[in-house]
Design a protein around this motif. Structure first.
Motif, PDB file in Angstrom:
ATOM      1  N   THR A 153      32.228  14.677 -10.299  1.00  0.00           N
ATOM      2  CA  THR A 153      32.387  16.106 -10.022  1.00  0.00           C
ATOM      3  C   THR A 153      32.500  16.888 -11.322  1.00  0.00           C
ATOM      4  OG1 THR A 153      34.784  15.915 -10.004  1.00  0.00           O
ATOM      5  CG2 THR A 153      33.658  15.671  -7.887  1.00  0.00           C
ATOM      6  N   GLY A 154      32.816  16.189 -12.394  1.00  0.00           N
ATOM      7  CA  GLY A 154      32.990  16.886 -13.666  1.00  0.00           C
ATOM      8  C   GLY A 154      34.239  17.747 -13.689  1.00  0.00           C
ATOM      9  N   LEU A 155      35.212  17.407 -12.852  1.00  0.00           N
ATOM     10  CA  LEU A 155      36.435  18.215 -12.809  1.00  0.00           C
ATOM     11  C   LEU A 155      37.614  17.559 -13.515  1.00  0.00           C
ATOM     12  CD1 LEU A 155      36.372  19.580  -9.158  1.00  0.00           C
ATOM     13  CD2 LEU A 155      35.725  20.713 -11.272  1.00  0.00           C
ATOM     14  N   THR A 165      29.344  16.482 -16.026  1.00  0.00           N
ATOM     15  CA  THR A 165      29.540  15.076 -15.708  1.00  0.00           C
ATOM     16  C   THR A 165      28.371  14.234 -16.192  1.00  0.00           C
ATOM     17  OG1 THR A 165      29.891  13.481 -13.924  1.00  0.00           O
ATOM     18  CG2 THR A 165      28.555  15.402 -13.393  1.00  0.00           C
ATOM     19  N   GLY A 166      28.672  12.988 -16.532  1.00  0.00           N
ATOM     20  CA  GLY A 166      27.624  12.058 -16.921  1.00  0.00           C
ATOM     21  C   GLY A 166      27.380  11.034 -15.827  1.00  0.00           C
ATOM     22  N   HIS A 167      28.120  11.163 -14.723  1.00  0.00           N
ATOM     23  CA  HIS A 167      27.985  10.198 -13.633  1.00  0.00           C
ATOM     24  C   HIS A 167      27.294  10.849 -12.437  1.00  0.00           C
ATOM     25  CE1 HIS A 167      30.587   7.581 -15.862  1.00  0.00           C
ATOM     26  NE2 HIS A 167      31.598   8.426 -15.809  1.00  0.00           N
ATOM     27  N   THR A 194      30.556  20.345 -24.383  1.00  0.00           N
ATOM     28  CA  THR A 194      30.964  21.033 -23.155  1.00  0.00           C
ATOM     29  C   THR A 194      31.800  20.139 -22.265  1.00  0.00           C
ATOM     30  OG1 THR A 194      28.881  20.337 -22.189  1.00  0.00           O
ATOM     31  CG2 THR A 194      28.948  22.563 -23.073  1.00  0.00           C
ATOM     32  N   LEU A 195      32.282  19.044 -22.831  1.00  0.00           N
ATOM     33  CA  LEU A 195      32.926  17.996 -22.038  1.00  0.00           C
ATOM     34  C   LEU A 195      34.053  18.508 -21.145  1.00  0.00           C
ATOM     35  CD1 LEU A 195      32.422  14.995 -21.852  1.00  0.00           C
ATOM     36  CD2 LEU A 195      34.359  14.654 -23.353  1.00  0.00           C
ATOM     37  N   PHE A 196      34.813  19.488 -21.644  1.00  0.00           N
ATOM     38  CA  PHE A 196      35.981  19.936 -20.885  1.00  0.00           C
ATOM     39  C   PHE A 196      35.646  21.038 -19.875  1.00  0.00           C
ATOM     40  CE2 PHE A 196      37.873  17.854 -24.532  1.00  0.00           C
ATOM     41  CZ  PHE A 196      38.884  17.122 -23.933  1.00  0.00           C
ATOM     42  N   ASN A 218      38.545   7.876 -16.292  1.00  0.00           N
ATOM     43  CA  ASN A 218      37.308   8.035 -17.066  1.00  0.00           C
ATOM     44  C   ASN A 218      37.080   6.848 -17.985  1.00  0.00           C
ATOM     45  OD1 ASN A 218      36.671  10.447 -15.937  1.00  0.00           O
ATOM     46  ND2 ASN A 218      37.336  11.692 -17.670  1.00  0.00           N
ATOM     47  N   ALA A 219      38.154   6.401 -18.638  1.00  0.00           N
ATOM     48  CA  ALA A 219      38.030   5.266 -19.563  1.00  0.00           C
ATOM     49  C   ALA A 219      37.541   4.031 -18.809  1.00  0.00           C
ATOM     50  CB  ALA A 219      39.372   4.996 -20.233  1.00  0.00           C
ATOM     51  N   VAL A 220      38.093   3.825 -17.620  1.00  0.00           N
ATOM     52  CA  VAL A 220      37.709   2.655 -16.820  1.00  0.00           C
ATOM     53  C   VAL A 220      36.260   2.789 -16.358  1.00  0.00           C
ATOM     54  CG1 VAL A 220      38.143   1.488 -14.624  1.00  0.00           C
ATOM     55  CG2 VAL A 220      40.059   2.162 -16.075  1.00  0.00           C
ATOM     56  N   VAL A 236      31.224   8.807 -25.240  1.00  0.00           N
ATOM     57  CA  VAL A 236      30.816  10.012 -24.512  1.00  0.00           C
ATOM     58  C   VAL A 236      29.344  10.293 -24.826  1.00  0.00           C
ATOM     59  CG1 VAL A 236      31.162  12.503 -24.336  1.00  0.00           C
ATOM     60  CG2 VAL A 236      33.138  10.970 -24.537  1.00  0.00           C
ATOM     61  N   PRO A 237      28.528  10.514 -23.805  1.00  0.00           N
ATOM     62  CA  PRO A 237      27.112  10.795 -24.057  1.00  0.00           C
ATOM     63  C   PRO A 237      26.977  12.011 -24.985  1.00  0.00           C
ATOM     64  CG  PRO A 237      27.526  10.553 -21.697  1.00  0.00           C
ATOM     65  CD  PRO A 237      28.861  10.529 -22.377  1.00  0.00           C
ATOM     66  N   PRO A 238      26.177  11.898 -26.056  1.00  0.00           N
ATOM     67  CA  PRO A 238      26.078  12.984 -27.040  1.00  0.00           C
ATOM     68  C   PRO A 238      25.766  14.339 -26.406  1.00  0.00           C
ATOM     69  CG  PRO A 238      24.941  11.043 -27.837  1.00  0.00           C
ATOM     70  CD  PRO A 238      25.390  10.709 -26.440  1.00  0.00           C
ATOM     71  N   ALA A 239      24.962  14.359 -25.364  1.00  0.00           N
ATOM     72  CA  ALA A 239      24.569  15.630 -24.761  1.00  0.00           C
ATOM     73  C   ALA A 239      25.758  16.382 -24.157  1.00  0.00           C
ATOM     74  CB  ALA A 239      23.515  15.397 -23.692  1.00  0.00           C
ATOM     75  N   LEU A 240      26.833  15.649 -23.839  1.00  0.00           N
ATOM     76  CA  LEU A 240      27.978  16.292 -23.175  1.00  0.00           C
ATOM     77  C   LEU A 240      29.071  16.717 -24.146  1.00  0.00           C
ATOM     78  CD1 LEU A 240      28.570  13.954 -20.090  1.00  0.00           C
ATOM     79  CD2 LEU A 240      26.989  15.869 -20.323  1.00  0.00           C
ATOM     80  N   ARG A 241      28.944  16.291 -25.424  1.00  0.00           N
ATOM     81  CA  ARG A 241      30.108  16.377 -26.322  1.00  0.00           C
ATOM     82  C   ARG A 241      30.707  17.760 -26.467  1.00  0.00           C
ATOM     83  NH1 ARG A 241      29.516  11.273 -30.390  1.00  0.00           N
ATOM     84  NH2 ARG A 241      29.450   9.896 -28.614  1.00  0.00           N
TER      85      ARG A 241
HETATM   86  N1  LIG Z   1      36.308   7.581 -21.919  1.00  0.00           N
HETATM   87  C1  LIG Z   1      35.066   8.062 -21.747  1.00  0.00           C
HETATM   88  N2  LIG Z   1      33.984   7.385 -22.234  1.00  0.00           N
HETATM   89  C2  LIG Z   1      32.745   7.871 -22.064  1.00  0.00           C
HETATM   90  N3  LIG Z   1      32.451   9.020 -21.424  1.00  0.00           N
HETATM   91  C3  LIG Z   1      33.461   9.738 -20.924  1.00  0.00           C
HETATM   92  C4  LIG Z   1      34.829   9.306 -21.058  1.00  0.00           C
HETATM   93  N4  LIG Z   1      35.610  10.230 -20.471  1.00  0.00           N
HETATM   94  C5  LIG Z   1      34.777  11.173 -19.988  1.00  0.00           C
HETATM   95  N5  LIG Z   1      33.498  10.888 -20.253  1.00  0.00           N
HETATM   96  C6  LIG Z   1      32.311  11.681 -19.883  1.00  0.00           C
HETATM   97  O1  LIG Z   1      32.763  12.958 -19.510  1.00  0.00           O
HETATM   98  C7  LIG Z   1      32.260  13.304 -18.236  1.00  0.00           C
HETATM   99  C8  LIG Z   1      33.176  14.261 -17.553  1.00  0.00           C
HETATM  100  O2  LIG Z   1      34.376  13.640 -17.145  1.00  0.00           O
HETATM  101  P1  LIG Z   1      35.235  14.287 -15.995  1.00  0.00           P
HETATM  102  O3  LIG Z   1      35.527  15.710 -16.335  1.00  0.00           O
HETATM  103  O4  LIG Z   1      36.404  13.418 -15.712  1.00  0.00           O
HETATM  104  O5  LIG Z   1      34.248  14.294 -14.750  1.00  0.00           O
HETATM  105  P2  LIG Z   1      33.681  13.055 -13.918  1.00  0.00           P
HETATM  106  O6  LIG Z   1      34.522  11.861 -14.208  1.00  0.00           O
HETATM  107  O7  LIG Z   1      33.769  13.499 -12.490  1.00  0.00           O
HETATM  108  O8  LIG Z   1      32.266  12.882 -14.367  1.00  0.00           O
HETATM  109  C9  LIG Z   1      32.097  11.955 -17.548  1.00  0.00           C
HETATM  110  O9  LIG Z   1      31.156  12.025 -16.499  1.00  0.00           O
HETATM  111  C10 LIG Z   1      31.606  11.082 -18.691  1.00  0.00           C
HETATM  112  O10 LIG Z   1      30.216  11.222 -18.883  1.00  0.00           O
END
Ligand SMILES: Nc1ncnc2c1ncn2[C@@H]1O[C@H](COP(=O)(O)OP(=O)(O)O)[C@@H](O)[C@H]1O
Ligand SMILES: [Mg+2]
Length: 349
Positions: free
Chosen positions: A310-312, A304-306, A297-299, A249-251, A290-295
């Motif tokens: 898959t958001g897994l 997903t922000g991509h 529910t991130l886990f 994710n970091a990469v 991390v996009p503010p909209a996801l903060r």
């Molecule tokens: N290091 C990070 N910097 C910015 N956004 C992040 C980071 N790690 C996770 N995210 C955000 O969290 C979302 C969910 O991550 P993850 O559960 O691994 O699913 P995925 O990588 O398949 O999208 C990512 O799509 C991204 O938007």
């Protein structure tokens, strides 16, 4: 050690004593933990050397010494090397001649408040996580059964079809397999937790080489390890998976530099449990954050922000951390995002 000393030693409040020249005279273990420096390294240093960016406080310290008025600052950001913590700080002057002091001195009490605030959020996170895992596992199970039937039926049908028509059954089988893989990942690791002695640096180095093989030269992967961290019981494969998800994710953030860091925390609370020794493994990146909209529910799975995500990744990583009695937390702002994996070094699971 006297009784009074042992109380100061065991306080969770960081206590720092400085002399009239604002040189540090003494610090308790909570202070060592806060500054991530040993008392040896700190004693004799100018106070402002400890946190250079707050030098304006030096004036206040001097005033306190002169006027003997104590003061408290709440929510004070304390920029430390590589991280920033928020503290409540009370500064009291202990004047010359006061019993037990030699000359005027300053007493600083620092309470890390972001950690307290996080603790409340953490409990909520754990509760939500457990509830959500139960739903997801149930759902995964419900999808898997009919999926097996679907695939089997397509295989039987395949035999009755001509070569050109078989393309359709192949699509059914391929898609069923893809869905099966997705559902398996959704349900998280299902095989029993395999216990071995884990060396966190072996795990991080393994992840580092996997990532370097994936992305090549495009990224700088730095390490900042505390080599004194002992081995602990855990499942190495699962921990590689969890760390890999964080580093990936970091990469992908995208970032240019990723730092893998390891530290030890003493007397650290995870969820409701206080542990003597906790491993803190961090993945820091300099990406956009991390996009503010996801903060919030991130886990959650499927967040997903991509476009192709898959958001897994985080959901699975959090699940693995929980299985080890640990927890993953994060802080994020543009150009500095840190995901932290806390693992008890002597877990009671
Ligand atoms: N290091 C990070 N910097 C910015 N956004 C992040 C980071 N790690 C996770 N995210 C955000 O969290 C979302 C969910 O991550 P993850 O559960 O691994 O699913 P995925 O990588 O398949 O999208 C990512 O799509 C991204 O938007
Ligand atoms: Mg991911």
């Amino acid at each position: 050690m006297s009784h009074a000393e042992s109380i100061v030693e065991n306080l969770t409040t960081a206590v720092v004593v400085a002399d009239a020249a604002l040189r540090l005279q003494a610090v308790n273990p909570a202070g060592e933990m806060l500054f991530e420096l040993s008392a040896k390294q700190m004693v004799g240093q100018q106070l402002e050397r400890l946190w250079p960016q707050t030098t304006p406080l030096a004036g206040l310290f001097a005033d306190t010494l002169q006027t003997a008025h104590s003061f408290t600052r709440r929510g004070l950001p304390l920029p430390l090397p590589g991280r920033e913590v928020i503290v409540d700080m009370t500064v009291t002057a202990m004047l010359a001649g006061a019993p037990g002091t030699c000359g005027a001195a300053l007493l600083l009490e620092l309470n890390q408040v972001d950690r307290l605030r996080r603790l409340a959020q953490e409990e909520e996170l754990v509760d939500r996580h457990l509830a959500q895992r139960a739903v997801v596992r149930g759902l995964a199970h419900e999808i898997k059964n009919p999926l097996g039937g679907l695939r089997g039926a397509a295989q039987l049908l395949e035999r009755k079809l001509s070569e050109t028509e078989r393309e359709y059954t192949r699509i059914i089988i391929r898609e069923a397999d893809r869905l099966q893989g997705l559902v398996d990942r959704l349900a998280g690791p299902t095989r029993p937790y395999l216990q071995a002695q884990v060396n966190i640096h072996q795990i991080l180095e393994h992840v580092r080489s996997l990532i370097l093989a994936e992305v090549g030269e495009g990224i700088v992967l730095r390490r900042d390890y505390d080599p004194s961290i002992p081995e602990f019981p855990g499942d190495p494969d699962q921990l590689v998976q969890a760390a890999l998800n964080l580093v990936r994710n970091a990469v992908q953030a995208p970032s240019r530099t990723v730092i893998l860091r390891s530290r030890i925390e003493r007397q650290f609370t995870i969820g409701q449990r206080r542990h003597k020794l906790v491993l803190r493994a961090e993945v820091e990146d300099d990406g956009p954050g991390v996009p503010p909209a996801l903060r919030d529910t991130l886990f959650y799975p499927m967040v997903t922000g991509h476009a192709a995500g898959t958001g897994l990744g985080l959901s699975i990583a959090q699940d693995i951390a929980r299985r080890h009695g640990g927890l993953i937390e994060y802080t994020s702002r543009p150009s500095r995002t840190v995901f932290t994996l806390f693992l008890p070094l002597r877990p009671e699971l």
